[in-house]
Each structure stands twice: as structure tokens, then as C-alpha cells.
Write an enzyme that holds these catalytic residues in place. Structure first.
Site: not given
Ligand SMILES: O=P(O)(O)O[C@H]1O[C@H](CO)[C@@H](O)[C@H](O)[C@H]1O
Ligand SMILES: O=P(O)(O)O[C@H]1O[C@H](CO)[C@@H](O)[C@H](O)[C@H]1O
Lengths: 349, 349
Positions: A313, A165
Site C-alpha cells: 500500500k 534488531h
Molecule cells: O489511484 P492509483 O494511482 O492507482 O493509486 C495511488 O494513489 C492513491 C491515491 O493517493 C493511493 O490510495 C494508492 O495507494 C496509490 O497507489
């Protein structure tokens, strides 16, 4: 050192929003120990008598759905927008600006069966979905400035029901994103004398490196400025301004392109690929008579998966506070989507 | 019919971004059958020798962490930004704009123990975290135009490691969000002769209805334009422009406000409340000498939970394509956070 897009961090401008995207391709090497998406339910029956979107079933508010055999549209039982609201009092304080919001929200089932999705439907069935979009748009665009047709697919995208939907939210106002887009498209048109997205189609067809699917009426690319890993942009090649400009011949080609794109998506990680998608075209309602030469009908696909069916992501921290950040380049994403089978769905193997 | 904010859909303007938020308070009645967040791990030990953020442990790249006893900072092993990149070639095509991105990314552990979070740390320990933020900022702000201190907390916010930590991403450019904010703060200042957020503090202190926590140096509100259900804005009441303007006396009060806010967050749904948070202040580096009268230091908290520890708000479909949409009003969220205990953490009961 020579700049290589697949190796060196850089930023790209989204000309539709004015926002930049940080591209950090080398980050694909990072190990992932964070949240895994839940595996999808694969035992959904054809007909589920407990599913409030199924034909003949009673919804929580008591209304019984008709025994529909094609598409089926009804007004959302918990609409975010309603037609008759009192207008909030005006304020001249720039820090406390409120404005009215009227509209309506509809739910549109694509198919009577709960266990099919767009890539599993026939071109004729998808064409019927497009016909219903146009019928709804014809009716609702008379009344509302903005008619948003969108599909949230999969639990990862907040979709609470597996029955195929979409939703149609209509607004008495031009929401923030289309408002910004309208201004940017207009300013490009004033400067270059052609619609921005028509120029973009031309250039992507020449460059080829971001094309995913195409036919004479439609082009799907991973846009140069994509933020989500496998984001795509589906563009009209016919200067259509709104979905109800799409001619019967173009509808079948639209159905073909949607089928091929969504088969590719599902085949990429061998799962029912989650995404949010929706169409953007020229405003309607009281804006129907305005000059909309700067617009080109398009659909935006925002899928969250990054590495596999279970690793997405996250647009968090840096992204919420600063700007979108992506790992693989748009060209790498396009190549993977281009090369994967778009004809045979992985469940048929 | 009289307009009642808790009953009638309306829109509110975020003066920091120029984006509107659709408020649909009646939607809280909607049943939820969608994705549930995974329950949190509650058996994390004090010291986990397999956690690459623990003292004395070897990280995947072979580096051994020191046996740290307070805070500990190191360069991210998979940084999204690096200091020496080739510059991408310039393009005069408005549809294919690329720009350079240089910077560095650091990880900062708050505490040697893996099983404490900010609300469980003492005011002195949180003050030590603030001191480290300032020390890092003093060093990095000399070199970079933008120094972003941010914390992603919880698996729901893409945090891949439960050890209490934040990140510091430094940019050779002003990212999209602070760029837009800088312009909007400046234009308000030019028009009204006072910083926008200083005026906002004044008005929220008078109106009281959105206050969550306050002390003489800091104010926490659910902003009038909050998009996330329990989003808060932590504001300096001292015209601090950047985090390294915060005086020693103000630091202790900042630690107290952070402790109280995060205890309230955890107590709300009796869980370790996930969020992304970060500080925004005036740009640095080559912009250090510029006039920044229009800025006020503040922190933004974006928590995803809506109804319980397992039911979050999804910013998908309509939100990605049009504008943010929220269910309960900011005033309702503020009242709930104001009324809940901010002294005793639920795990102590
Ligand atoms: O660097 P980390 O903690 O592994 O990753 C996390 O923070 C980042 C910065 O906000 C993001 O880009 C990633 O998608 C998230 O999983
Ligand atoms: O209306 P649904 O499918 O229950 O709800 C979903 O889509 C809406 C529109 O994008 C979002 O506001 C909700 O957060 C999401 O869960």
C-alpha cells in the site's frame, strides 16, 4: 440500500489521534501494475563477518562488537539525537518556531545470529528481548521524557540491516504523536472515568470480530480505525502504564503473543513480513510522578504489504494531502490474520 | 556553544498542522546500505497502445479513450469514492465512530504523449493543464465540500502509470488534513487579522534563504518546517483563495513556476523526480458562501528522494510513531534547488 461495511465507502475515527480514515473496500478489485517490492534475500548466513551488527565484528567507526550471545545494546553511531546540544534561540514569530531537541539513540540486537527474526526465535529468547527492553527503559526513563522502543523490519520499511534488531530513541521532549495521544487519552479519562484503551479492550473482547491473537495478559486486534492494510494494536489487559510495569509472568505471555502475531504475519504472504512497530506508554523523566491513570501500555504494528509479498500500500497523494485511505476493511484483515496458522512458521514446512 | 542550525539537532513547528519536525542535519553523514529505488524506465514510446491512458486505447473496462490531443478527463474506473452510498448507522460509542463518505474520483491526462512529463511540456501546454484544473474545479466545487487535485509521480510514489496525469478526488466531507488546516488558519487570522500564508510569503521574501523559484504572482520555498528532504510549498502572492480565483495572467505565471520547479527537481538527481503534489484552498460546496479570509491557495510538493535517484528518505519507525525527522536543513535543500538550472532539462544536454 442497506449499509454494508465491506461494500460501501465510509470513514472511521481514530480516537487516539482524532484523524479519520477513509475505507474503500471495493477498491481491492483494482488491478495493480505499479511498483513491485524487491524479493527478499534468503541466503543470509548465521554469522556474517561483514555485518556491523554481528558479534565480534568491527563497526565502520572502528569499535569492535563483543562476542555477545544474547541481546546487545550500543549507542547509534549516527544518532538523530544527542545529549549535549546548544539550545536554539527563542523566537516570538508564530511562523518560525524552533525548539530544542536533546536525547540519545541506541541500537539493540535481539540475537547473535543474523538470519533469525522474532517469529523464528524461541519464547525464551523473545522473553530475553523483553527483559532487555525493560532494563533499557528503566535506565533511560530516569533521564528522558520519552523513550521510544521501535523496530523497523525489512527493506520496504527503510531497514538497512537484516540482522534482528530494534532501536531506542530517547527524547528530552514529548514528540508530536504521543503528545496528541496523551491529550486525547486524558480528555476521554476525564469524561468517562476509565482509560480509553481499557474500555476499548473490553469492547473488542465482547465483539470478537477484530481479534487476531489473545491470552490472559494481552490482546491483539486490527483496530477499528486501522490505516495500514494489516495494521495491528497489541494491548495490555492489566492496566500496565509503561513497559517496565510488565511483571515477569506477563513478560512470557507478551513473548508468546509477539511470536504468534509475527508468525501469522510471515505466513500471510509467505515472506519475512516488513513492518515498523513500537511501544507507547505513559511519559517518563520529569513526567514520571504525574498522574497517568489515562494511559494503557500498547504496541503499534504498521506493516505496508497489501496484496502479496511484492505489492504494498502506498500512503501517497490523497493520503499525504487529506487522510489515510484503506482498501479491505479492518474486520476482513483481522479474519485473515485470525485464520492463518500462528504456530508453525512457513519456512518449517 | 553557539547554536548552528546545520549542525545541531532541533525541532521546528509546522503552523499548518501543529506538528513538529525533528531536524538532525549531521545525519547526512550516515552511510546507506538499505533499499535502492529501481531505475526508471527510459524507453517509454510517444504512443503506447497498451497504456490505458493513451488516446484511442481501450481501458480494462472496455471504454475506448477518445483520440484526444490536449488534456483528457474521465471518471476513475476504480474510484475510492462514489456518489451514491448508503449512510452508515450512527453510533454513540466514542470508540466506534463511523461517518458517511461520498464523492467521485477522476483521472486527468495532461498530454496525449506517454513519454513527456510537466517539466518537458511547453508553458502553453502547462497552461492548458491549469485551465483544465480550473474547469474541473468550477464544475466539481459546486457539488462537493472538498475537491482535491493531486499528482502522484513516479513508481516510488505508488504511481502505476508513467503517462503524465493527475487525479481529482472529490469529497462530501472535509478530510482530516484540510480540516486541521482550516482551524489553524482561522485561529491565526482571528489573532493577527491577516492570512497566515500571506504573512509567511512576506517574511520568506524578506529572509530569502528558503526561496527556490519566484515571479510576481507565485513563490516557491522549502518551508521552514519541511518534513521531506526536498519538500516545497508553492504559494499564491495574490490572496487567491481557490484555484478558480487564479486569473488568466496569473495562470501563465503559474505554468512558468511549475515548469521551472519541476526542471530543477529533475536536474537535482538527473532523473524524473518522483513526488506527490496537490493544491489546498478554501473548502467549497456547502462551504462556498462561508468567510474564507483566512485561506491562501497553495500547492504542496512531497518528494521522497534524499541523496540520489536511488536513495530515498523512509518515513518509518520513529516518524510513524513520533514525528517526522529530516536530515539536511530546509535552508540547505533550498540552496541546492535554487542553484541548480531551472531552464534546461538534463535530458536536453
Ligand atoms: O489511484 P492509483 O494511482 O492507482 O493509486 C495511488 O494513489 C492513491 C491515491 O493517493 C493511493 O490510495 C494508492 O495507494 C496509490 O497507489
Ligand atoms: O536508523 P536507520 O535504521 O538507518 O534508519 C531508518 O529508521 C529511522 C528511524 O525511523 C528513519 O529516520 C530512517 O529514515 C530509516 O531509514
Amino acid at each position: 440500500m442497506q449499509f454494508v461495511a465491506t461494500e460501501h465507502p465510509h470513514r472511521r475515527l481514530n480516537p487516539l489521534t482524532g484523524h479519520w480514515v477513509l475505507v474503500s473496500p471495493h477498491r481491492m478489485l483494482r488491478p495493480w501494475t505499479g511498483q513491485q517490492e524487491a524479493p527478499q534475500k534468503s541466503n543470509i548466513p548465521d554469522f556474517d563477518p561483514t555485518n556491523p551488527l554481528s558479534p565480534g565484528v568491527a563497526r565502520p567507526n572502528g569499535t569492535v562488537n563483543p562476542a555477545y550471545t544474547g541481546t546487545f545494546v550500543f549507542t547509534n553511531d549516527f544518532p538523530a539525537l544527542m545529549e549535549n546540544n546548544p539550545v536554539p534561540p527563542a523566537s516570538d514569530d508564530p511562523l518560525f518556531q524552533v525548539s530544542e531537541a536533546r536525547g540519545t539513540c541506541r541500537v539493540m540486537c535481539f540475537h547473535p545470529k543474523s538470519n533469525v527474526t522474532l517469529p523464528q526465535m524461541t519464547v525464551a529468547e523473545i522473553t530475553a528481548v523483553i527483559e532487555e527492553w525493560i532494563k533499557q527503559f528503566n535506565e533511560l526513563s530516569k533521564k528522558f521524557l520519552w523513550v521510544q522502543v521501535f523496530e523497523n523490519k525489512g527493506a520496504a520499511m527503510g531497514c538497512s540491516n537484516p540482522h534482528p534488531h530494534c532501536q531506542i530513541w530517547c527524547c528530552s521532549f514529548l514528540p508530536t504523536e504521543p503528545l496528541i495521544k496523551d491529550e486525547r487519552l486524558r480528555s476521554y479519562y476525564n469524561q468517562y472515568g476509565r482509560p480509553l484503551l481499557a474500555d476499548y479492550v473490553k469492547r473488542e473482547v465482547e465483539r470478537k470480530e477484530r481479534i487476531v491473537v489473545e491470552n490472559p495478559d494481552w490482546l491483539v486486534v486490527v483496530p477499528f480505525w486501522a490505516a495500514w492494510p494489516f495494521e495491528t494494536l497489541l494491548l495490555s489487559r492489566n492496566d500496565n502504564k509503561r513497559i517496565n510495569d510488565v511483571t515477569p509472568a506477563q513478560r512470557e505471555n507478551l513473548a508468546k503473543v509477539i511470536k504468534e502475531l509475527t508468525i501469522k504475519y510471515d505466513n500471510l504472504f509467505q515472506c519475512s513480513f516488513p513492518y515498523s512497530m513500537g511501544f507507547h506508554g505513559a511519559p517518563t523523566g520529569e513526567a514520571a510522578a504525574a498522574d497517568v491513570s489515562h494511559w494503557t501500555l500498547h504496541a503499534l504494528y504498521y506493516p505496508p504489504l497489501l496484496r502479496s509479498a511484492s505489492v504494498r500500500k502506498f500512503m501517497v497523494g490523497f493520503e499525504l494531502l487529506n487522510e489515510a485511505q484503506r482498501d479491505l476493511t479492518p474486520e476482513q484483515a483481522a479474519q485473515r490474520l485470525r485464520e492463518i496458522d500462528g504456530v508453525r512458521h512457513y519456512t518449517e514446512n
